[in-house]
Design an enzyme around this catalytic site. Structure first.
Site, PDB file in Angstrom:
ATOM      1  N   CYS A  24       0.856  -1.195   0.000  1.00 17.65           N
ATOM      2  CA  CYS A  24       0.000   0.000   0.000  1.00 17.65           C
ATOM      3  C   CYS A  24       0.893   1.246   0.000  1.00 17.65           C
ATOM      4  CB  CYS A  24      -0.920   0.011   1.226  1.00 17.65           C
ATOM      5  SG  CYS A  24      -0.031   0.025   2.794  1.00 17.65           S
ATOM      6  N   CYS A  69      41.520 -20.864  -8.453  1.00 18.90           N
ATOM      7  CA  CYS A  69      40.687 -20.384  -9.571  1.00 18.90           C
ATOM      8  C   CYS A  69      39.303 -19.995  -9.077  1.00 18.90           C
ATOM      9  CB  CYS A  69      40.571 -21.454 -10.646  1.00 18.90           C
ATOM     10  SG  CYS A  69      42.134 -21.923 -11.407  1.00 18.90           S
ATOM     11  N   ASP A 112       6.160 -34.241  14.091  1.00 17.49           N
ATOM     12  CA  ASP A 112       4.714 -34.104  14.159  1.00 17.49           C
ATOM     13  C   ASP A 112       4.146 -35.519  14.083  1.00 17.49           C
ATOM     14  OD1 ASP A 112       2.123 -32.789  13.974  1.00 17.49           O
ATOM     15  OD2 ASP A 112       2.132 -33.509  11.909  1.00 17.49           O
ATOM     16  N   ASP A 159       4.578 -32.564   7.774  1.00 15.85           N
ATOM     17  CA  ASP A 159       4.059 -32.981   6.472  1.00 15.85           C
ATOM     18  C   ASP A 159       4.251 -31.925   5.389  1.00 15.85           C
ATOM     19  OD1 ASP A 159       2.161 -31.042   6.914  1.00 15.85           O
ATOM     20  OD2 ASP A 159       0.501 -32.427   7.245  1.00 15.85           O
ATOM     21  N   ASP A 208       2.550 -27.704   8.705  1.00 16.95           N
ATOM     22  CA  ASP A 208       3.679 -27.550   9.617  1.00 16.95           C
ATOM     23  C   ASP A 208       4.715 -26.570   9.096  1.00 16.95           C
ATOM     24  OD1 ASP A 208       2.987 -29.336  11.752  1.00 16.95           O
ATOM     25  OD2 ASP A 208       3.340 -31.003  10.386  1.00 16.95           O
TER      26      ASP A 208
END
Length: 793
Positions: free
Chosen positions: A19, A89, A497, A679, A683
């Site tokens: 905005c 290099c 989890d 998963d 999560d």
């Protein structure tokens, strides 16, 4: 009086402006920095144009904007860079790129022959490539570079090595054979004479240096003029010194003391042959190391057959087209099965050995192999949007990254070559002062120059990453960021989890108590229910009888007429009374975190069904494998404590945190540290907060875009595989660096002759060249052992 600093203008890409007030905040943040004269932000383009002078810098602007909540959106440019041969290099390429004020960071990769540049603001990639080219390396934007042909590079190196060997062999035989067998020496000198032999050696050695060995002078001498010597500079100086001294002995012997009149044409020629041979072997090993991406790219077939029978090139496929897959064919693009059924082998993408059954509505992934059935697939993604393309890009990104451990190598190699040249000069000077023997002084100086080439240092880290991340991809583990590879190796605690990670992620029937009719009739009642528990009951008894007059009782259960009887199915509160034996069974099931459904026939409760989210078959083995590696597993779950505790007890996990809100899970992760496995979708905040976020996925999930590490199949054992692989890669890098640094540290003094006063040996330039080439080959061979890594079982 110092001249005023010339003003600069920067065009910064900024994230988060939404905005007019954001625009004002960005401008105020920039104008507050000392040195910023003007700042104008544009909400429409997402850019800010800043006019500034010292002490302001782009890095300061980026830091200030990030603190204000408007981080810069960095642009990444990849360059193809040819001509890099050692760690010096890569350091030179990085320093040249970082000298551009628009460059935030630059990483050169010796194994991939690429440089990745992160920019503060948009820059023409050709400008960056031109700067690298001026520094002595052939660079082009990767998008414009011709596809690399490792096989052609290897063939060219073998040709050069072969030619150099043919030219060096007669010289070596004449000189070294004469030293080893005095009779052979006397025979040659009696037959041909010393001067004709030396003339022949001069011609062959000169051809070796001017032909196959020309590359060392063409690259090494310009680098020396730029005061940025590299490996080629060391080889060029060493071989030229041996050749020049020998040439003086041959054509101007009066300039050399009589006692020092010996030729070293064989050293110059054999050094060229051995180093080119080492580079050819290195190119072969590097091709094997980078084979993972080639194998991934080769998974996609060249054409596809439309449902009507027309065959199209893969590039012509469009989303919405329907393709016909016959048994044994590779899936050409991501899609959804619209007809047919078959088992699809997804092992090359997920590491899962068992084929996955596919039916109407199931997703299939490009590159996988259809089984014995025929499928009609509607294309959903093509080109770079396919899972295979995204995986290939992730592997390439990880292989091109630089680990934090590489910073040590960079600091050492920055000064390594200049220091080696100084040591070589001091060695020559010391031998001249001590003995006055010009020949021996030359041998010491040349040996130091040749043996100290930092090829092995430059390859030690990137080649291990190259092989390790490639092997990881073959096992269904994607390291999205190279630094995650190093962080994961040191992890001692991993939080999981529960739902969908350690468990299947959906409820399933775990027990049925009562008469034989309980299960089938319960499934008949649930025929029209959409409740997750109803899905589990239907799946357990797929051949259930028909039902009618279905009545749902929200929060309680449901009932229906089945074979003329009213069957009711629901929670305990749905019924007025329950048999004592069933209540006892229900209490035992509830204590394990299972859901209980009572079943009544014509008003009398006669049985019950228990439902739970079952642990994945490999979850217990995964926890045990992590424990063997010294890693503690913990459960961080939003599920109810009894269910989480039951799963933890079954898997052997002692630490359980259940009933967690997102904020509580984040706090635990920050307080305890370590990795987190989820998963990859709900999560995402926890994955981002962890030291290493490990996203479980199926390869077609949003999980590919989440976490630092992505497991392409829903198998907790893959976590143990990822940890095992990261530790193996870091151990391999440690071995490589130990060899590379130890080799130079030990052999440079030997080459300089430090052991000679104590009766020890001094390396000849030929042995130094052989040892130098062998060091690079050993580092590459050691890294290739990572291809043999086995997954956790």
């Amino acid at each position: 009086m110092d001249a005023p600093t010339r003003p600069e203008t920067a065009r910064l890409k900024i994230e988060g402006m939404s905005c007019a007030s954001c625009v004002g905040r960005v401008e105020r943040t920039l104008k507050a920095l000392p040195g910023v004269a003007e700042a104008s932000a544009n909400f429409g383009t997402g850019e800010a144009v800043v006019r500034f002078a010292a002490p302001a810098s782009r890095a300061q602007m980026a830091e200030a904007l990030a603190r204000a909540g408007y981080p810069l959106h960095p642009e990444v440019v990849d360059l193809s860079v040819e001509g890099m041969t050692c760690a010096s290099c890569t350091g030179r390429v990085e320093r040249v790129l970082r000298a551009d004020p628009a460059v935030a960071s630059a990483t050169a990769n010796l194994a991939l022959r690429r440089a990745q540049v992160t920019l503060w603001e948009p820059v023409d990639p050709a400008r960056l490539a031109a700067a690298v080219t001026r520094a002595g390396f052939a660079a082009t934007p990767l998008a414009e570079a011709r596809p690399a042909d490792p096989a052609a590079e290897e063939r060219a190196l073998w040709r050069k090595a072969g030619l150099a060997s043919l030219l060096a062999a007669p010289v070596f035989v004449v000189e070294m054979g004469g030293h080893a067998v005095p009779a052979f020496h006397h025979f040659l000198h009696g037959l041909i004479g010393q001067r004709p032999l030396w003339l022949a050696e001069f011609v062959l050695a000169t051809l070796a240096l001017a032909g196959p060995g020309r590359v060392f002078f063409a690259k090494g001498l310009p680098a020396l003029r730029r005061l940025a010597p590299d490996m080629n500079s060391l080889v060029a100086l060493g071989t030229f010194a041996a050749w020049a001294f020998s040439t003086l002995v041959l054509f101007a012997p009066g300039l050399i003391p009589e006692a020092a009149r010996a030729v070293y044409f064989e050293a110059a020629a054999v050094i060229v042959a051995l180093i080119l041979l080492g580079r050819a072997m290195e190119a072969r090993a590097r091709g094997q190391a980078g084979a993972a991406i080639a194998r991934l790219a080769g998974l996609q077939p060249r054409s596809a057959r439309l449902e009507g029978g027309t065959e199209l090139p893969i590039a012509s496929l469009m989303p919405g087209m329907r393709i016909l897959l016959r048994p044994g064919e590779r899936v050409p693009a991501d899609g959804r099965v619209v007809a047919g059924g078959s088992a699809v082998d997804e092992s090359m993408l997920t590491g899962e050995p068992l084929p996955v059954q596919k039916a109407e509505g199931d997703a299939v992934t490009g590159g996988t192999v259809n089984g014995t059935g025929a499928l009609v697939v509607e294309v959903t993604a093509v080109g770079g949007a396919t899972v295979l393309a995204r995986i290939t890009a992730l592997v390439a990104e990880a292989q091109g990254s630089k680990l934090p451990v590489q910073a040590l190598v960079d600091r050492v190699t920055l000064w390594f070559v200049p220091v080696v040249m100084a040591v070589a000069g001091l060695s020559v000077l010391a031998w001249l002062i001590a003995t006055g023997d010009v020949a021996r002084a030359l041998v010491a100086g040349v040996s130091v120059l040749i043996i100290a080439c930092p090829c092995a240092m430059g390859l030690a880290t990137p080649v291990s990453i190259l092989v390790g991340t490639g092997r990881a991809a073959e096992l269904g583990v994607l390291f999205r960021r190279g630094e995650a590879l190093q962080r994961l190796a040191g992890i001692k605690r991993i939080g999981f989890d529960k739902t969908g990670t350690l468990t299947e992620g959906h409820p399933a029937v775990t027990g049925c108590f009562g008469p034989d009719w309980v299960g089938p009739m319960a499934a008949a009642v649930e025929r029209d229910s959409e409740h997750p528990l109803a899905t589990a009951v239907r799946a357990a008894w797929p051949g259930a009888p028909a039902s009618s007059d279905f009545i749902a009782r929200p929060g309680l259960g449901a009932s229906a007429l089945v074979n003329g009887a009213r069957i009711e199915l629901g929670a305990a509160r749905m019924f007025d009374s329950l048999p004592a034996d069933l209540v006892e069974q229900a209490d035992a099931a509830s204590a394990k975190g299972e859901s209980v459904l009572f079943v009544a026939r014509d008003g009398a409760v006669q049985g019950l069904i228990t439902v739970a989210d079952r642990p994945r078959p490999s979850a217990a083995r995964a926890v045990a494998a992590l424990r063997e590696m010294g890693v503690t597993a913990a459960i961080l779950s939003g599920d109810n404590p009894r269910a989480a505790a039951a799963v933890a007890a079954g898997l052997g996990i002692d630490e359980v945190h259940a009933g967690l809100m997102s904020e509580e899970k984040l706090r635990l992760i920050r307080d305890h540290g370590g990795a987190f496995v989820g998963d990859g979708i709900n999560d995402a905040p926890a994955l981002a907060a962890a030291e290493v976020g490990i996203a479980m996925g199926t390869g077609t999930d949003v999980a590919i875009e989440a976490g630092d590490v992505v497991l392409m199949r829903g198998d907790p054992l893959a976590v143990a595989t990822a940890l095992r692989l990261s530790r193996a890669v870091l151990r391999n890098i440690g071995q490589n660096l130990t060899w590379a640094f130890g080799y130079n540290t030990l052999l440079i003094p030997v080459a300089a002759g430090a052991l000679v006063p104590f009766g020890g040996p001094q390396l000849s330039p030929m042995l130094a060249a052989g040892a130098m080439a062998l060091s690079s080959v050993m580092v590459l061979t050691n890294a290739l052992r990572l291809r043999l890594l086995r997954p956790a079982r």
